[in-house]
Design an enzyme around this catalytic site. Structure first.
Site, PDB file in Angstrom:
ATOM      1  N   TRP A 157       0.828  -1.216   0.000  1.00 33.92           N
ATOM      2  CA  TRP A 157       0.000   0.000   0.000  1.00 33.92           C
ATOM      3  C   TRP A 157       0.853   1.253   0.000  1.00 33.92           C
ATOM      4  O   TRP A 157       0.542   2.216  -0.694  1.00 33.92           O
ATOM      5  CB  TRP A 157      -1.026  -0.024   1.140  1.00 33.92           C
ATOM      6  N   ASP A 166      -1.873   6.809   6.165  1.00 33.76           N
ATOM      7  CA  ASP A 166      -2.941   5.986   5.601  1.00 33.76           C
ATOM      8  C   ASP A 166      -3.325   5.000   6.708  1.00 33.76           C
ATOM      9  O   ASP A 166      -2.571   4.080   7.015  1.00 33.76           O
ATOM     10  CB  ASP A 166      -2.415   5.247   4.359  1.00 33.76           C
ATOM     11  N   LYS A 205     -13.036  -1.541   6.342  1.00 32.56           N
ATOM     12  CA  LYS A 205     -12.450  -2.502   7.277  1.00 32.56           C
ATOM     13  C   LYS A 205     -13.046  -2.341   8.675  1.00 32.56           C
ATOM     14  O   LYS A 205     -13.579  -3.297   9.234  1.00 32.56           O
ATOM     15  CB  LYS A 205     -10.930  -2.356   7.357  1.00 32.56           C
TER      16      LYS A 205
HETATM   17  N1  PMP Z   1      -4.482   1.545   1.865  1.00 25.58           N
HETATM   18  C1  PMP Z   1      -4.605   0.430   2.612  1.00 25.58           C
HETATM   19  C2  PMP Z   1      -3.732   0.274   3.813  1.00 25.58           C
HETATM   20  C3  PMP Z   1      -5.549  -0.543   2.261  1.00 25.58           C
HETATM   21  O1  PMP Z   1      -5.676  -1.639   2.984  1.00 25.58           O
HETATM   22  C4  PMP Z   1      -6.363  -0.323   1.119  1.00 25.58           C
HETATM   23  C5  PMP Z   1      -7.430  -1.305   0.693  1.00 25.58           C
HETATM   24  N2  PMP Z   1      -7.328  -2.572   1.075  1.00 25.58           N
HETATM   25  C6  PMP Z   1      -6.186   0.845   0.364  1.00 25.58           C
HETATM   26  C7  PMP Z   1      -5.245   1.762   0.781  1.00 25.58           C
HETATM   27  C8  PMP Z   1      -7.000   1.105  -0.864  1.00 25.58           C
HETATM   28  O2  PMP Z   1      -8.302   1.370  -0.492  1.00 25.58           O
HETATM   29  P1  PMP Z   1      -9.469   1.501  -1.579  1.00 25.58           P
HETATM   30  O3  PMP Z   1      -9.591   0.183  -2.255  1.00 25.58           O
HETATM   31  O4  PMP Z   1     -10.661   1.848  -0.745  1.00 25.58           O
HETATM   32  O5  PMP Z   1      -9.074   2.580  -2.512  1.00 25.58           O
END
Ligand code: PMP
Length: 358
Positions: free
Chosen positions: A102, A168, A192
């Site tokens: 991420w 994040d 989540k």
């Molecule tokens: N950052 C993290 C730490 C995540 O776990 C996720 C999704 N699993 C995201 C960003 C991306 O999120 P989204 O799919 O809602 O754009």
């Protein structure tokens, strides 16, 4: 009613009392004769929910008036782009710590529009701030508080940074005590620990937001969303409403302190089982193991298949690891009850005993 032991990484389990409330209110929201998803976001019913949800979140996390709390769409993925656009200008440097998939995605997006400087890279741990290769004159430093795919988590955030800290917190907001004033910006997509997908919470210090540059769409501007109470366009009213119920549930359950206590307990019991086993293994540095996403692997390919199908049989669902890394992952978000963790532990121990005779 039979519900599965659900370890999905996101969208993921929601608290049962919240689901029941949604069910109860779905056809006729509090005597209005309509569902909340059938009315305008500008109706009195919805405005009351929107306002109350923001207030509750502010109380739960002690967010001061120096911050905007925005309810946005586009997921955390859109935030990967909006953070550099709003907190810095073209040609400026922004710093990122890379601890997994991420953070890599956040970095790739930032590098499209700014000078993205990576201070350190690691996969199974979090390099100490004293070892970071810092840039000069950066506008902020971005971290991923919990890497959802590998299960690596900050347990303590760097303090006394000379630039605003951006985090994040998609997979651990509301699961731990955080001092919001330590951050310039926090963002988290909801799916989540906060509610259904399609909603992203952004908590941003007002004074850090720069006017967007010419040519950038107004929709990308945090200020545009703040000035319209997150209703610059039609929001995801259903996700916002459910998030409000989840936030109330967290409050009634003892707040983020209690969520943290439960998370630590659930995760430590599971890691204990993994550490004592000859079958399962986890490669994350124990100091940075996630309380949210417990990852583990089984070396023998045939046993991996059997593990998954027997787990399914035992009503244990969604423990397959992320497609990029394989293995297994049990996500232990707030709504995952102790009963589910107990069922998983029992299953893992029995499986090991039967297959490797421990
Ligand atoms: N950052 C993290 C730490 C995540 O776990 C996720 C999704 N699993 C995201 C960003 C991306 O999120 P989204 O799919 O809602 O754009």
């Amino acid at each position: 009613m039979s519900r599965a032991f659900n370890f999905s990484a996101g969208p993921s389990a929601l608290p049962l009392p919240v689901l029941r409330k949604v069910q109860e209110e779905l056809l006729n929201y509090r005597g209005t004769g309509t569902s909340i998803i059938e009315v305008s976001h500008r109706s009195d019913q919805f405005l009351e929910i929107a306002h109350r949800t923001e207030q509750s979140l502010r109380e739960l996390l002690a967010i001061s008036n120096d911050y905007w709390v925005l309810f946005m769409q586009g997921g955390s993925t859109l935030q990967f782009a909006l953070v550099p656009l709003n907190l810095s200008r073209q040609g400026e440097t922004v710093e990122y710590l890379c601890t997994g998939e991420w953070s890599s995605k956040a970095i790739r997006e930032a590098a499209r529009v700014r000078r993205a400087h990576v201070v350190a890279t690691a996969t199974n741990n979090i390099p100490s701030p004293s070892s970071w290769n810092r840039a000069e004159n950066s506008r902020y430093l971005h971290v991923t508080s919990n890497e959802t795919i590998s299960g690596v988590q900050f347990h303590e955030f760097p303090s006394n940074l000379d630039v605003p800290l951006v985090a994040d917190m998609s997979s651990d907001l509301l699961t731990r005590v955080v001092d919001v004033s330590q951050f310039g910006l926090i963002y988290a997509s909801a799916q989540k620990n906060i509610g259904p997908s399609g909603l992203t919470i952004v908590i941003v210090r007002k004074d850090l937001c720069r006017p967007l540059e010419e040519g950038d769409s107004e929709y990308l501007n945090y200020r545009a969303h703040a000035d319209t109470q997150s209703m610059y366009n039609t929001p995801n009213t259903f996700a916002w409403y459910v998030a409000g119920l989840v936030i109330d549930w967290v409050k009634k359950s003892g707040g983020v302190e209690e969520m943290q206590r439960r998370s630590v307990e659930k995760a430590s019991r599971l890691y204990e089982v993994i550490d004592r086993s000859n079958l399962y293994s986890n490669t994350v540095d124990p100091r940075f193991r996630s309380t949210m996403n417990v990852t583990f692997s089984i070396e023998d390919e045939t046993l991996r298949q059997a593990f998954l199908s027997e787990a399914e049989h035992a009503n244990i669902k969604h423990i397959r690891g992320h497609r990029m890394v394989g293995g297994f992952r049990a996500s232990l978000y707030n709504a995952v009850e102790w009963e589910s963790v107990r069922a998983l532990i029992r299953f893992m121990q029995e499986f090991e005993k039967e297959r490797v005779g421990k």
